[in-house]
Design a protein around this motif. Structure first.
Motif, PDB file in Angstrom:
ATOM      1  N   GLU A  60       0.737  -1.169   0.139  1.00 17.88           N
ATOM      2  CA  GLU A  60       0.033   0.126  -0.182  1.00 17.88           C
ATOM      3  C   GLU A  60       1.234   1.349  -0.163  1.00 17.88           C
ATOM      4  OE1 GLU A  60      -2.986   0.313   2.735  1.00 17.88           O
ATOM      5  OE2 GLU A  60      -4.265  -1.713   3.053  1.00 17.88           O
ATOM      6  N   ALA A  61       1.305   2.431  -1.124  1.00 19.86           N
ATOM      7  CA  ALA A  61       1.511   3.765  -1.180  1.00 19.86           C
ATOM      8  C   ALA A  61       0.928   3.916  -2.108  1.00 19.86           C
ATOM      9  CB  ALA A  61       3.167   3.073  -1.519  1.00 19.86           C
ATOM     10  N   SER A  62       1.202   6.095  -2.423  1.00 19.36           N
ATOM     11  CA  SER A  62       0.883   6.522  -2.772  1.00 19.36           C
ATOM     12  C   SER A  62       2.002   7.524  -3.362  1.00 19.36           C
ATOM     13  CB  SER A  62      -0.273   7.651  -2.300  1.00 19.36           C
ATOM     14  OG  SER A  62      -1.550   6.970  -1.776  1.00 19.36           O
ATOM     15  N   PRO A  95      -2.982  -3.337  -7.139  1.00 20.45           N
ATOM     16  CA  PRO A  95      -3.948  -2.870  -7.109  1.00 20.45           C
ATOM     17  C   PRO A  95      -4.052  -1.631  -5.770  1.00 20.45           C
ATOM     18  CG  PRO A  95      -3.890  -4.890  -5.723  1.00 20.45           C
ATOM     19  CD  PRO A  95      -3.374  -4.862  -6.748  1.00 20.45           C
ATOM     20  N   ASN A  96      -3.263  -1.319  -4.588  1.00 19.96           N
ATOM     21  CA  ASN A  96      -3.289  -1.150  -3.627  1.00 19.96           C
ATOM     22  C   ASN A  96      -2.227   0.460  -3.596  1.00 19.96           C
ATOM     23  OD1 ASN A  96      -5.265  -2.731  -2.544  1.00 19.96           O
ATOM     24  ND2 ASN A  96      -3.639  -3.780  -1.803  1.00 19.96           N
ATOM     25  N   ILE A  97      -1.551   0.685  -5.219  1.00 14.17           N
ATOM     26  CA  ILE A  97      -0.956   1.451  -4.917  1.00 14.17           C
ATOM     27  C   ILE A  97      -0.638   2.252  -6.162  1.00 14.17           C
ATOM     28  CG2 ILE A  97       1.866   2.014  -5.837  1.00 14.17           C
ATOM     29  CD1 ILE A  97       2.939  -0.606  -5.578  1.00 14.17           C
ATOM     30  N   LYS A  98      -1.549   3.550  -5.171  1.00 14.84           N
ATOM     31  CA  LYS A  98      -2.094   5.232  -6.401  1.00 14.84           C
ATOM     32  C   LYS A  98      -1.117   5.628  -6.869  1.00 14.84           C
ATOM     33  CE  LYS A  98      -4.927   8.954  -5.449  1.00 14.84           C
ATOM     34  NZ  LYS A  98      -5.555  10.131  -4.267  1.00 14.84           N
ATOM     35  N   VAL A  99      -1.690   5.464  -8.127  1.00 14.50           N
ATOM     36  CA  VAL A  99      -0.490   6.535  -8.432  1.00 14.50           C
ATOM     37  C   VAL A  99      -0.819   7.873  -8.943  1.00 14.50           C
ATOM     38  CG1 VAL A  99       0.902   6.333 -11.004  1.00 14.50           C
ATOM     39  CG2 VAL A  99       0.589   4.958  -9.486  1.00 14.50           C
ATOM     40  N   GLU A 100      -0.479   8.706  -9.042  1.00 10.94           N
ATOM     41  CA  GLU A 100      -0.630  10.454  -8.937  1.00 10.94           C
ATOM     42  C   GLU A 100       0.230  10.900 -10.878  1.00 10.94           C
ATOM     43  OE1 GLU A 100      -1.131  14.782  -7.827  1.00 10.94           O
ATOM     44  OE2 GLU A 100      -1.218  13.388  -6.058  1.00 10.94           O
ATOM     45  N   LEU A 101      -0.226  10.884 -11.374  1.00 10.56           N
ATOM     46  CA  LEU A 101       0.087  11.745 -12.616  1.00 10.56           C
ATOM     47  C   LEU A 101       0.155  13.271 -13.282  1.00 10.56           C
ATOM     48  CD1 LEU A 101       1.968  10.920 -15.275  1.00 10.56           C
ATOM     49  CD2 LEU A 101      -0.450  10.817 -16.510  1.00 10.56           C
TER      50      LEU A 101
END
Length: 468
Positions: A60-62, A95-101
Protein backbone atom coordinates in the motif's frame (compact mmCIF):
# COMPACT_ATOMS: atom_id res chain seq x y z
CA UNK A 1 18.06 17.27 -26.11
CA UNK A 2 14.90 18.98 -25.07
CA UNK A 3 13.53 19.49 -28.57
CA UNK A 4 14.52 15.92 -29.36
CA UNK A 5 12.02 14.50 -26.93
CA UNK A 6 9.30 16.96 -27.72
CA UNK A 7 9.53 16.10 -31.39
CA UNK A 8 9.62 12.36 -30.93
CA UNK A 9 6.43 12.61 -28.92
CA UNK A 10 4.61 14.06 -31.93
CA UNK A 11 4.98 10.93 -34.03
CA UNK A 12 6.97 7.73 -34.06
CA UNK A 13 6.82 4.94 -36.56
CA UNK A 14 5.06 7.03 -39.22
CA UNK A 15 8.18 9.12 -39.82
CA UNK A 16 10.15 6.02 -40.71
CA UNK A 17 8.17 5.65 -43.92
CA UNK A 18 8.22 9.27 -45.07
CA UNK A 19 11.90 9.97 -44.48
CA UNK A 20 13.43 7.14 -46.53
CA UNK A 21 15.97 6.55 -43.79
CA UNK A 22 16.88 2.96 -44.52
CA UNK A 23 20.26 1.69 -45.64
CA UNK A 24 18.85 -0.82 -48.10
CA UNK A 25 20.48 -0.89 -51.52
CA UNK A 26 17.30 -0.68 -53.58
CA UNK A 27 16.73 2.57 -55.43
CA UNK A 28 13.07 2.28 -54.52
CA UNK A 29 12.95 1.40 -50.83
CA UNK A 30 9.84 -0.66 -51.39
CA UNK A 31 8.93 -0.68 -47.71
CA UNK A 32 5.29 -0.28 -46.89
CA UNK A 33 4.10 2.75 -44.95
CA UNK A 34 3.86 1.90 -41.30
CA UNK A 35 1.38 3.59 -39.01
CA UNK A 36 2.07 3.82 -35.32
CA UNK A 37 -1.51 2.90 -34.49
CA UNK A 38 -1.07 -0.43 -36.32
CA UNK A 39 2.26 -1.15 -34.63
CA UNK A 40 0.89 -0.28 -31.21
CA UNK A 41 -2.30 -2.31 -31.72
CA UNK A 42 -0.38 -5.38 -32.88
CA UNK A 43 2.11 -5.09 -30.03
CA UNK A 44 -0.60 -4.60 -27.42
CA UNK A 45 -2.79 -7.43 -28.76
CA UNK A 46 0.13 -9.87 -28.74
CA UNK A 47 1.17 -8.91 -25.23
CA UNK A 48 -2.39 -9.10 -23.94
CA UNK A 49 -2.82 -12.56 -25.43
CA UNK A 50 0.40 -13.76 -23.82
CA UNK A 51 0.03 -12.13 -20.42
CA UNK A 52 -2.77 -12.50 -17.92
CA UNK A 53 -2.83 -9.89 -15.18
CA UNK A 54 -2.38 -11.18 -11.68
CA UNK A 55 -1.62 -9.44 -8.42
CA UNK A 56 2.13 -9.20 -7.83
CA UNK A 57 2.13 -7.27 -4.57
CA UNK A 58 -0.40 -5.94 -2.07
CA UNK A 59 1.94 -3.12 -0.98
CA UNK A 60 0.00 0.00 0.00
CA UNK A 61 1.42 3.36 -1.06
CA UNK A 62 0.64 6.58 -2.90
CA UNK A 63 3.24 7.88 -5.33
CA UNK A 64 3.52 10.60 -7.93
CA UNK A 65 4.78 10.09 -11.47
CA UNK A 66 5.93 13.17 -13.38
CA UNK A 67 6.62 12.84 -17.07
CA UNK A 68 7.46 14.89 -20.13
CA UNK A 69 5.46 14.15 -23.32
CA UNK A 70 7.65 11.20 -24.26
CA UNK A 71 4.82 8.83 -25.20
CA UNK A 72 2.79 9.53 -28.33
CA UNK A 73 -0.97 9.54 -27.78
CA UNK A 74 -3.60 7.91 -29.96
CA UNK A 75 -5.24 10.23 -32.46
CA UNK A 76 -7.61 12.77 -30.87
CA UNK A 77 -6.58 11.69 -27.37
CA UNK A 78 -5.61 14.32 -24.81
CA UNK A 79 -2.09 14.41 -23.37
CA UNK A 80 -1.71 11.89 -20.59
CA UNK A 81 -4.40 9.52 -21.85
CA UNK A 82 -1.95 6.75 -22.63
CA UNK A 83 -0.12 7.24 -19.33
CA UNK A 84 -3.42 6.86 -17.45
CA UNK A 85 -3.99 3.61 -19.32
CA UNK A 86 -0.58 2.42 -18.11
CA UNK A 87 -1.50 3.29 -14.54
CA UNK A 88 -4.73 1.26 -14.79
CA UNK A 89 -2.79 -1.74 -16.10
CA UNK A 90 -0.23 -1.28 -13.32
CA UNK A 91 -3.01 -1.34 -10.76
CA UNK A 92 -4.19 -4.70 -12.02
CA UNK A 93 -0.94 -6.12 -10.60
CA UNK A 94 -0.42 -3.61 -7.80
CA UNK A 95 -3.98 -2.73 -6.71
CA UNK A 96 -3.02 -0.89 -3.53
CA UNK A 97 -0.51 1.51 -5.06
CA UNK A 98 -2.09 4.80 -6.04
CA UNK A 99 -0.22 6.62 -8.81
CA UNK A 100 -0.87 10.32 -9.37
CA UNK A 101 0.23 11.54 -12.79
CA UNK A 102 1.61 15.01 -13.51
CA UNK A 103 2.43 16.12 -17.06
CA UNK A 104 5.40 18.42 -17.67
CA UNK A 105 6.30 20.37 -20.79
CA UNK A 106 9.82 20.89 -22.05
CA UNK A 107 9.63 24.67 -21.75
CA UNK A 108 8.62 25.00 -18.10
CA UNK A 109 9.17 21.50 -16.71
CA UNK A 110 12.89 21.68 -15.89
CA UNK A 111 12.46 25.06 -14.19
CA UNK A 112 9.48 23.79 -12.21
CA UNK A 113 11.51 20.91 -10.81
CA UNK A 114 14.45 23.21 -10.02
CA UNK A 115 12.13 25.54 -8.11
CA UNK A 116 10.80 22.66 -6.04
CA UNK A 117 14.35 21.50 -5.28
CA UNK A 118 15.33 24.97 -4.04
CA UNK A 119 12.10 25.59 -2.09
CA UNK A 120 11.97 24.54 1.53
CA UNK A 121 9.65 21.56 1.71
CA UNK A 122 9.22 21.60 -2.07
CA UNK A 123 7.06 18.95 -3.71
CA UNK A 124 9.06 16.56 -5.89
CA UNK A 125 7.91 13.50 -7.82
CA UNK A 126 8.57 9.99 -6.66
CA UNK A 127 9.17 8.85 -10.23
CA UNK A 128 10.35 11.01 -13.14
CA UNK A 129 10.68 10.09 -16.83
CA UNK A 130 13.43 12.24 -18.34
CA UNK A 131 16.89 12.13 -19.98
CA UNK A 132 20.34 11.43 -18.46
CA UNK A 133 21.64 15.01 -18.56
CA UNK A 134 18.99 16.46 -16.27
CA UNK A 135 18.74 13.31 -14.18
CA UNK A 136 22.48 13.50 -13.57
CA UNK A 137 22.07 17.06 -12.31
CA UNK A 138 19.53 15.89 -9.72
CA UNK A 139 21.82 13.01 -8.74
CA UNK A 140 24.76 15.35 -8.16
CA UNK A 141 22.53 17.38 -5.85
CA UNK A 142 21.95 14.16 -3.86
CA UNK A 143 18.23 14.21 -4.68
CA UNK A 144 17.93 10.74 -6.21
CA UNK A 145 17.68 7.24 -4.81
CA UNK A 146 20.19 4.54 -5.62
CA UNK A 147 18.21 2.08 -7.77
CA UNK A 148 21.07 -0.32 -8.37
CA UNK A 149 18.89 -3.16 -7.07
CA UNK A 150 16.90 -2.94 -10.33
CA UNK A 151 20.05 -3.65 -12.35
CA UNK A 152 20.27 -7.40 -11.93
CA UNK A 153 22.91 -9.39 -13.80
CA UNK A 154 20.17 -10.41 -16.23
CA UNK A 155 19.33 -6.78 -16.96
CA UNK A 156 22.96 -5.70 -17.35
CA UNK A 157 23.80 -8.62 -19.62
CA UNK A 158 20.74 -7.89 -21.75
CA UNK A 159 21.65 -4.21 -22.29
CA UNK A 160 22.33 -3.66 -25.99
CA UNK A 161 25.45 -1.60 -25.26
CA UNK A 162 27.52 -1.51 -22.08
CA UNK A 163 27.94 2.24 -22.59
CA UNK A 164 24.23 2.74 -21.98
CA UNK A 165 24.78 1.52 -18.45
CA UNK A 166 27.35 4.22 -17.76
CA UNK A 167 24.83 6.87 -18.82
CA UNK A 168 22.57 5.63 -16.01
CA UNK A 169 25.13 6.01 -13.22
CA UNK A 170 26.21 8.69 -10.80
CA UNK A 171 29.51 7.53 -9.40
CA UNK A 172 29.07 3.85 -8.58
CA UNK A 173 25.30 4.09 -8.12
CA UNK A 174 22.64 3.57 -10.78
CA UNK A 175 20.20 6.48 -10.69
CA UNK A 176 18.34 6.06 -14.01
CA UNK A 177 16.60 3.01 -15.45
CA UNK A 178 16.61 3.16 -19.28
CA UNK A 179 13.59 2.51 -21.49
CA UNK A 180 14.60 3.44 -25.05
CA UNK A 181 17.13 5.38 -27.08
CA UNK A 182 18.28 6.45 -30.53
CA UNK A 183 21.61 7.39 -32.07
CA UNK A 184 22.49 10.63 -33.82
CA UNK A 185 23.52 10.13 -37.44
CA UNK A 186 24.30 11.96 -40.70
CA UNK A 187 22.28 12.22 -43.91
CA UNK A 188 22.98 12.16 -47.65
CA UNK A 189 20.97 13.17 -50.71
CA UNK A 190 20.17 9.90 -52.50
CA UNK A 191 19.88 11.45 -55.98
CA UNK A 192 23.33 13.03 -55.62
CA UNK A 193 24.84 9.79 -54.33
CA UNK A 194 23.44 7.84 -57.24
CA UNK A 195 24.22 10.55 -59.78
CA UNK A 196 27.88 10.59 -58.77
CA UNK A 197 28.18 6.85 -58.33
CA UNK A 198 29.27 7.45 -54.73
CA UNK A 199 26.55 5.20 -53.37
CA UNK A 200 28.47 2.20 -54.70
CA UNK A 201 31.22 2.97 -52.18
CA UNK A 202 28.87 2.87 -49.19
CA UNK A 203 27.98 -0.13 -47.06
CA UNK A 204 24.27 -0.79 -47.54
CA UNK A 205 23.84 -3.71 -45.14
CA UNK A 206 22.83 -3.97 -41.49
CA UNK A 207 23.96 -0.93 -39.50
CA UNK A 208 25.62 0.52 -42.63
CA UNK A 209 28.89 1.14 -40.77
CA UNK A 210 31.77 2.34 -42.95
CA UNK A 211 35.33 3.59 -42.90
CA UNK A 212 36.86 7.06 -43.09
CA UNK A 213 38.63 6.04 -46.30
CA UNK A 214 35.29 5.18 -47.91
CA UNK A 215 33.80 8.46 -46.70
CA UNK A 216 36.68 10.41 -48.23
CA UNK A 217 36.15 8.66 -51.57
CA UNK A 218 32.44 9.55 -51.43
CA UNK A 219 33.30 13.21 -50.83
CA UNK A 220 35.66 13.17 -53.81
CA UNK A 221 33.04 11.67 -56.14
CA UNK A 222 30.34 14.10 -55.01
CA UNK A 223 32.65 17.06 -55.56
CA UNK A 224 33.84 15.81 -58.97
CA UNK A 225 30.20 15.52 -60.07
CA UNK A 226 29.51 19.14 -59.12
CA UNK A 227 27.22 18.47 -56.19
CA UNK A 228 27.30 20.93 -53.29
CA UNK A 229 29.32 19.90 -50.26
CA UNK A 230 28.04 19.68 -46.73
CA UNK A 231 29.44 21.89 -43.98
CA UNK A 232 31.22 21.60 -40.68
CA UNK A 233 29.18 24.23 -38.84
CA UNK A 234 30.50 25.82 -35.67
CA UNK A 235 28.53 28.97 -34.86
CA UNK A 236 26.37 28.56 -31.75
CA UNK A 237 26.29 25.44 -29.61
CA UNK A 238 23.14 23.77 -31.01
CA UNK A 239 23.90 20.47 -32.72
CA UNK A 240 27.44 20.29 -31.38
CA UNK A 241 26.99 16.62 -30.46
CA UNK A 242 26.99 15.79 -34.20
CA UNK A 243 30.33 17.47 -34.92
CA UNK A 244 31.89 15.84 -31.83
CA UNK A 245 30.69 12.42 -32.90
CA UNK A 246 31.86 13.02 -36.47
CA UNK A 247 35.33 14.32 -35.60
CA UNK A 248 36.24 11.88 -32.83
CA UNK A 249 35.17 8.88 -34.91
CA UNK A 250 37.23 9.71 -37.99
CA UNK A 251 40.42 8.17 -36.57
CA UNK A 252 38.93 6.39 -33.56
CA UNK A 253 39.69 9.15 -31.07
CA UNK A 254 37.66 10.10 -28.02
CA UNK A 255 36.42 13.28 -26.41
CA UNK A 256 37.76 12.40 -22.94
CA UNK A 257 39.97 9.84 -21.25
CA UNK A 258 38.39 6.69 -19.83
CA UNK A 259 38.22 8.15 -16.33
CA UNK A 260 36.51 11.34 -17.63
CA UNK A 261 39.08 13.42 -15.77
CA UNK A 262 40.47 15.21 -18.82
CA UNK A 263 39.57 16.07 -22.41
CA UNK A 264 41.69 14.46 -25.11
CA UNK A 265 41.11 16.47 -28.27
CA UNK A 266 44.87 17.00 -28.61
CA UNK A 267 45.50 13.26 -28.99
CA UNK A 268 47.26 12.08 -32.13
CA UNK A 269 44.01 10.55 -33.42
CA UNK A 270 41.99 13.74 -32.99
CA UNK A 271 44.71 15.98 -34.40
CA UNK A 272 44.83 13.68 -37.42
CA UNK A 273 41.06 14.09 -37.80
CA UNK A 274 41.22 17.89 -37.69
CA UNK A 275 44.12 17.90 -40.16
CA UNK A 276 42.13 15.74 -42.57
CA UNK A 277 39.05 17.97 -42.20
CA UNK A 278 41.10 21.08 -42.97
CA UNK A 279 42.40 19.28 -46.06
CA UNK A 280 38.82 18.52 -47.17
CA UNK A 281 37.78 22.13 -46.60
CA UNK A 282 40.73 23.42 -48.62
CA UNK A 283 39.74 21.08 -51.49
CA UNK A 284 36.10 22.18 -51.33
CA UNK A 285 34.89 18.72 -50.33
CA UNK A 286 33.57 20.16 -47.07
CA UNK A 287 32.42 23.72 -46.43
CA UNK A 288 33.83 26.02 -43.76
CA UNK A 289 30.85 26.58 -41.49
CA UNK A 290 32.55 28.89 -39.00
CA UNK A 291 29.76 31.43 -39.55
CA UNK A 292 26.96 28.85 -39.82
CA UNK A 293 24.83 27.04 -37.26
CA UNK A 294 23.57 23.49 -37.18
CA UNK A 295 20.17 24.82 -38.23
CA UNK A 296 21.79 26.42 -41.28
CA UNK A 297 23.33 23.09 -42.24
CA UNK A 298 20.01 21.29 -41.97
CA UNK A 299 18.20 24.02 -43.92
CA UNK A 300 20.70 23.87 -46.78
CA UNK A 301 20.48 20.08 -46.95
CA UNK A 302 16.69 20.00 -46.85
CA UNK A 303 16.58 22.60 -49.61
CA UNK A 304 18.64 20.26 -51.81
CA UNK A 305 21.64 22.59 -51.92
CA UNK A 306 24.10 20.30 -50.17
CA UNK A 307 24.82 16.63 -50.74
CA UNK A 308 25.18 15.70 -47.07
CA UNK A 309 24.49 16.96 -43.58
CA UNK A 310 26.39 16.07 -40.42
CA UNK A 311 23.39 16.84 -38.20
CA UNK A 312 20.51 14.38 -38.53
CA UNK A 313 18.20 12.41 -36.28
CA UNK A 314 14.62 11.22 -36.09
CA UNK A 315 13.36 14.70 -35.10
CA UNK A 316 15.05 16.27 -38.13
CA UNK A 317 13.16 13.83 -40.32
CA UNK A 318 9.88 14.60 -38.55
CA UNK A 319 10.29 18.34 -38.62
CA UNK A 320 11.36 18.50 -42.26
CA UNK A 321 9.28 15.73 -43.84
CA UNK A 322 7.05 18.09 -45.84
CA UNK A 323 9.96 20.25 -47.04
CA UNK A 324 11.99 17.20 -48.04
CA UNK A 325 9.11 15.92 -50.12
CA UNK A 326 8.47 19.32 -51.68
CA UNK A 327 12.15 19.70 -52.60
CA UNK A 328 12.44 16.16 -53.89
CA UNK A 329 15.14 15.19 -51.40
CA UNK A 330 15.27 11.47 -50.66
CA UNK A 331 17.38 10.93 -47.54
CA UNK A 332 19.96 8.19 -47.05
CA UNK A 333 20.96 7.93 -43.41
CA UNK A 334 24.44 6.77 -42.42
CA UNK A 335 26.35 6.48 -39.15
CA UNK A 336 29.48 8.59 -38.80
CA UNK A 337 32.49 6.97 -40.50
CA UNK A 338 35.40 5.65 -38.45
CA UNK A 339 38.88 4.40 -39.20
CA UNK A 340 38.08 0.82 -38.22
CA UNK A 341 34.46 0.86 -39.39
CA UNK A 342 33.10 0.51 -35.86
CA UNK A 343 31.82 3.93 -34.68
CA UNK A 344 31.12 5.16 -31.17
CA UNK A 345 27.94 7.21 -31.50
CA UNK A 346 26.31 9.86 -29.34
CA UNK A 347 22.67 9.25 -28.53
CA UNK A 348 19.53 10.26 -26.70
CA UNK A 349 18.09 8.11 -23.94
CA UNK A 350 14.73 7.95 -22.16
CA UNK A 351 14.70 6.67 -18.60
CA UNK A 352 13.24 6.79 -15.10
CA UNK A 353 14.64 8.01 -11.80
CA UNK A 354 13.36 8.01 -8.22
CA UNK A 355 13.57 11.04 -5.95
CA UNK A 356 14.60 10.26 -2.39
CA UNK A 357 12.02 9.89 0.34
CA UNK A 358 12.17 8.48 3.86
CA UNK A 359 8.96 6.55 3.16
CA UNK A 360 10.09 3.00 2.38
CA UNK A 361 6.72 2.06 0.93
CA UNK A 362 6.93 4.91 -1.59
CA UNK A 363 10.48 3.92 -2.49
CA UNK A 364 9.45 0.33 -3.15
CA UNK A 365 6.28 1.34 -5.01
CA UNK A 366 8.36 3.60 -7.25
CA UNK A 367 10.59 0.67 -8.15
CA UNK A 368 7.57 -1.48 -8.90
CA UNK A 369 6.24 1.17 -11.29
CA UNK A 370 9.56 1.53 -13.15
CA UNK A 371 9.99 -2.23 -13.44
CA UNK A 372 6.45 -2.55 -14.79
CA UNK A 373 6.81 0.24 -17.37
CA UNK A 374 10.14 -1.03 -18.70
CA UNK A 375 9.91 -4.79 -18.34
CA UNK A 376 6.33 -6.00 -18.19
CA UNK A 377 5.39 -7.94 -21.32
CA UNK A 378 1.98 -6.25 -21.41
CA UNK A 379 3.35 -2.73 -21.93
CA UNK A 380 7.14 -2.56 -22.37
CA UNK A 381 7.36 -2.94 -26.16
CA UNK A 382 4.47 -0.56 -26.71
CA UNK A 383 6.16 2.00 -24.47
CA UNK A 384 9.32 1.84 -26.58
CA UNK A 385 7.33 2.34 -29.79
CA UNK A 386 5.36 5.22 -28.33
CA UNK A 387 8.60 6.89 -27.26
CA UNK A 388 9.59 7.12 -30.93
CA UNK A 389 12.88 5.40 -30.16
CA UNK A 390 14.36 1.92 -30.00
CA UNK A 391 14.94 -0.82 -27.42
CA UNK A 392 17.93 -0.73 -25.11
CA UNK A 393 17.40 -4.41 -24.27
CA UNK A 394 18.54 -7.03 -26.78
CA UNK A 395 15.82 -9.46 -25.72
CA UNK A 396 13.10 -7.05 -26.82
CA UNK A 397 13.97 -7.65 -30.47
CA UNK A 398 12.42 -5.81 -33.40
CA UNK A 399 9.56 -3.72 -32.02
CA UNK A 400 8.76 -2.13 -35.40
CA UNK A 401 7.77 -5.42 -37.01
CA UNK A 402 10.40 -5.65 -39.73
CA UNK A 403 10.24 -2.08 -41.04
CA UNK A 404 13.53 -1.65 -42.91
CA UNK A 405 14.05 1.99 -41.99
CA UNK A 406 13.60 1.22 -38.31
CA UNK A 407 15.99 -1.69 -38.53
CA UNK A 408 18.89 0.65 -39.32
CA UNK A 409 18.43 2.54 -36.06
CA UNK A 410 17.92 -0.69 -34.15
CA UNK A 411 21.12 -2.07 -35.67
CA UNK A 412 23.02 1.06 -34.62
CA UNK A 413 22.08 0.91 -30.93
CA UNK A 414 24.98 -1.44 -30.03
CA UNK A 415 27.32 1.31 -31.29
CA UNK A 416 26.17 3.74 -28.61
CA UNK A 417 29.29 5.28 -27.13
CA UNK A 418 30.32 6.86 -23.84
CA UNK A 419 27.82 9.36 -22.44
CA UNK A 420 29.67 12.58 -21.64
CA UNK A 421 26.83 15.04 -21.04
CA UNK A 422 26.67 14.36 -17.31
CA UNK A 423 30.22 15.50 -16.50
CA UNK A 424 30.77 18.70 -14.56
CA UNK A 425 31.08 21.85 -16.68
CA UNK A 426 29.73 20.24 -19.86
CA UNK A 427 27.77 23.33 -20.95
CA UNK A 428 30.83 25.56 -20.65
CA UNK A 429 32.92 23.05 -22.57
CA UNK A 430 30.52 23.33 -25.52
CA UNK A 431 31.52 26.95 -26.06
CA UNK A 432 35.20 26.05 -26.13
CA UNK A 433 34.41 23.27 -28.61
CA UNK A 434 33.08 25.56 -31.29
CA UNK A 435 35.87 28.07 -30.68
CA UNK A 436 38.40 25.32 -31.38
CA UNK A 437 36.69 24.30 -34.60
CA UNK A 438 36.47 27.88 -35.84
CA UNK A 439 40.11 28.56 -35.04
CA UNK A 440 41.17 25.56 -37.11
CA UNK A 441 38.83 26.16 -40.06
CA UNK A 442 39.73 29.85 -40.31
CA UNK A 443 43.45 29.13 -39.92
CA UNK A 444 43.77 31.34 -36.83
CA UNK A 445 45.78 28.65 -35.08
CA UNK A 446 47.34 25.35 -36.05
CA UNK A 447 45.50 22.15 -35.24
CA UNK A 448 47.90 21.44 -32.40
CA UNK A 449 47.62 24.93 -30.91
CA UNK A 450 43.83 25.00 -31.07
CA UNK A 451 43.46 21.47 -29.67
CA UNK A 452 45.91 22.15 -26.83
CA UNK A 453 44.07 25.34 -25.93
CA UNK A 454 40.71 23.53 -25.92
CA UNK A 455 42.07 20.78 -23.71
CA UNK A 456 43.45 23.26 -21.21
CA UNK A 457 40.26 25.26 -20.79
CA UNK A 458 37.78 22.39 -21.21
CA UNK A 459 39.55 20.23 -18.63
CA UNK A 460 39.37 23.08 -16.10
CA UNK A 461 35.56 22.98 -16.31
CA UNK A 462 35.58 19.48 -14.83
CA UNK A 463 36.66 20.80 -11.44
CA UNK A 464 35.18 24.31 -11.48
CA UNK A 465 32.20 24.94 -9.23
CA UNK A 466 28.96 24.80 -11.21
CA UNK A 467 26.84 27.94 -11.19
CA UNK A 468 23.36 27.78 -9.72
Amino acid sequence: MTNWKKLTALTAASLLAVSAMGCQSKKDTGSEDIDIADVVEDTADTAEAETQAEVVSDLEASITWWTYPVFVQDEDQADGTYEQTLIRKFNEKYPNIKVELKLLDYTDGPGMIDEQIKAEGGELPNVLLDEPGRISTYAKADMLSDISDLFTDEVKNDMISENLLSACKNGDAYVMYPLSGSNYVMAFNREMLEGSGAIDLMNREGACTWTTDAFEQVLEKLNASGFGSGMLYCSGIAGDYATRSFITNLYDGSLMNDEKTAYTMNSDANQKAFTKIKEWVDKGWMLNGADSTGADAVEEFVAGNQSYCLLWSLPQAINNAAALQENGVDVVVMPYPSEDGSPSLEYMLNGFCVFKTEDEAKEQASRYLIDFLCNDEAVAKENVVRSGAFPVRASMGDVYDGNEEAQLFEALMPYSGTYYQSVNGFEKMRVYWYQMESEILDGQYSVKEAANSFNEYATKTLTEKEED
